[in-house]
Enzyme design. Structure first.
Site: not given
Lengths: 433, 433
Positions: A91, A170, A177, A192, A196
């Protein structure tokens, strides 16, 4: 606006007030507020006040871990244990020209580790991986869990849209947000991302935490705190997790945009491509292979062998795309030339990112269409010598009315001087559990 | 959730982010955000995030003044300049047993200064003036602006519901703050109170800022800051404004509830009543008369003369009430006796306020009905000698199921000891412009 029903375990006002007054939230308060928000019992205006209080007053490690667990518990969990492959995911916290997932997933698969890459679409100046791949004619981002598992077993790499079942809390909180100026909170960013990734069920995870003008984290200290927070969350959840801190003061590679970045990724898979993209792809591949326990293979050799390109073509084809089709080309271009001769000492990632976004590569609001061919091509990188009048940047768009605002974003974004400027390594540091 | 339309002067996210990052908001940002919130362009979840940022990061005097002006500009302004009377208004920040408006308005009118008292209903442990008066059979809180002006010219005193046209931004924001734990912010409290009072058009204003366990402001420093902020706002807007800081560590008078407080107010108007209620009524009356330029009259003499009672009866009658009708009496009572002999050294305002609220005197959510006869009667005040077993408090309600939770609120709320405890003055300090 009505208060919390008295049948609930807590009152939203008391939970918000606790964080407002700099108290730690209890496990029970966190479990309740995340669950009640998912059930629409805690209203958006209450959660945004809590998010602002968290942003300004912080959460400690226990609170962040519990918040992450509560978000995972809000939805389904996937399970890759039936696969015959080890799995590793990656990620990135988001940067300009960051197309690394595209060459990386097939490269790691070609080395024997499966890569389940559930991705998102872009919002703001950082592009989305799915937007990039959708510039390939026919390519489809939406797979069922079964299709995804099948492709993963068959090919070893899949890049597709995250289903709505993973961490729905989320999903709802992220949209909130985004419109309430509460994105930039390390506890909320970390929980967040990790909710995931943990719910997705990968065996190991490599995080690419960006630092610099084009990233959320503008300095190394903040990036390190975010990286350490996420590595701890992953490790505590039984996912082998490591993070690289990488430079995002200037764009990655020479191309920022959707089809433009696909083209550059194919260059890398073909054995070419810009040095920084190749360096970061290999560095992340080595981390993913090590995290998955596969230390006997050198990804540089696999990349040179063409095996990664083979996996790429199979992966694109499996999702309906034609890997050999011509990519879209923009209707209009505009070139910015070097204002003087010398060394390009600075080319700001944020300026280029906003320029590409305004040319049509990104979206201002969820659901907006993006232009496949829009973006920015760089003709030099910091450290390169340039001659007055030579092309420095080329802007691509289908809608020339966008040039003016795009050029405005580039004002002050680059600097030609007589200082020496080293290119430096893109990898700045490494954080392990 | 959608972002701010690009036709707007600002983006809500940029205004929230500015305060989040501890910047001062510009005049243009404040004007826009208050106006856009009134127009529903800034969403509740955005305003609550901004309110939390203001609560935690503050606003300076210029920002507060501009915010107040923007809330005034969101609605209509009233004008009392056609009256043949000078006008003075009074506002209390809210306390337990605070019925002072009831004897004060007719007293000041009897001294020759008109009192336009636009009031609200109670929420939480502090009662609302309109709730109290509605315990008088037939009395009606809703007057048109014309009815109100007519009564003011004719009688000199009116207590009625504030129309929805005054500072609608404040009305909307107050309801939001109530459910998002953002009530306790001095800039927001000050601008909320002063926007309504300035829009109302009074010539002078006396503020009763409560300090102590039963008040929003728990200590003298916070109360002084709030008082100074409001006095500056009033003075800058051309309203002669003065504030008294008064004690709210113990309830005012001996009765807390709706009909109970009306009865105690009538005692004061008849020349009796508890010393602290009389003291504070006269102190506020003197301030209001002085602020309105009427320094030649002693309100103590007017109170003793019965003229204030005459104005009270005319004022109640003009709004449909019967000032001589019997007030409602509760169906059930429960008495708490002194646990020991000695001096009552402490009787906590918050404990009594919450007890009265839970007995049915107050409401938990907007629109809920209140019980006219519910409340708490004190048989001793701090400084008084008590004998073991004598009645200390009597709880009144129509619904005896409420006794248990009410008694729980009184646990630890009083203390009988052998220390000397002086009653002290209720007026602690005075703040002028």
């Amino acid at each position: 606006m009505t208060p919390t029903p008295i049948t609930e375990a807590f009152d939203a006002v008391e939970v918000i007030a606790a964080k407002r007054d700099k108290h730690e939230l209890t496990d029970a308060q966190i479990d309740w507020v995340v669950d009640a928000y998912t059930r629409d019992v805690v209203a958006n205006e209450q959660m945004s006040a809590l998010a602002m209080a968290i942003l300004l007053n912080g959460m400690n490690r226990r609170e962040i871990a519990r918040w992450t667990a509560a978000m995972i518990a809000s939805g389904e969990r996937m399970d890759f244990s039936s696969l015959s492959w080890p799995t590793a995911d990656k990620h990135s916290t988001g940067g300009v020209g960051d197309k690394i997932t595209l060459p990386l997933a097939p490269l790691v698969a070609a080395c024997g580790v499966a890569v389940p890459q559930l991705s998102g679409r872009g919002l703001g100046h950082t592009g989305g991986t799915l937007d990039k791949l959708e510039s390939i004619p026919g390519w489809n981002a939406a797979l069922s869990n079964e299709q995804m598992l099948h492709q993963l077993e068959d090919i070893g790499a899949v890049i597709c849209a995250a289903g709505s079942g993973l961490a729905p809390a989320d999903k709802k909180l992220y949209a909130l947000r985004d419109v309430t100026a509460t994105v930039e909170a390390i506890p909320l960013i970390a929980s967040s991302i990790m909710s995931k990734k943990i719910a997705e069920g990968t065996g190991s995870l490599v995080l690419d935490v960006k630092v610099g003008t084009g990233a959320f984290m503008k300095n190394l200290a903040d990036a390190r705190e975010l990286a350490e927070t996420m590595v701890a969350l992953g490790t505590d959840a039984g996912v082998k997790t490591v993070a690289l801190l990488t430079d995002m003061s200037t764009p990655l590679g020479l191309k920022a945009g959707n089809a433009l970045e696909v083209a550059e990724s194919v260059e890398v898979l073909a054995g070419g491509g810009p040095a920084d993209v190749v360096e970061l792809t290999l560095a992340l591949a080595r981390e993913m292979l090590a995290a998955a326990g596969k230390t006997d293979i050198d990804p540089a050799g696999v990349l040179a062998s063409g095996k990664a390109m083979d996996v790429w073509k199979r992966m694109i084809t499996a999702q309906g795309g034609d890997p050999d089709a011509a990519l879209p080309v923009s209707k209009e271009t505009h070139t910015v030339n070097a204002p003087a001769s010398g060394t390009l000492v600075r080319l700001d990632a944020m300026g280029v990112g906003v320029a590409a976004w305004r040319l049509g590569a990104g979206r201002s609001r969820p659901g907006e269409a993006v232009q496949a061919a829009a973006g920015v091509v760089l003709h030099a990188k910091p450290g390169d010598s340039v001659v007055e009048g030579q092309p420095l940047l080329t802007l691509h768009t289908d809608t020339p009315v966008r040039f003016a605002r795009s050029l405005a974003a580039l004002e002050g974004a680059f600097e030609v001087g007589d200082r020496l400027a080293g290119a430096g390594s893109v990898v700045l540091d490494r954080v392990i559990g």
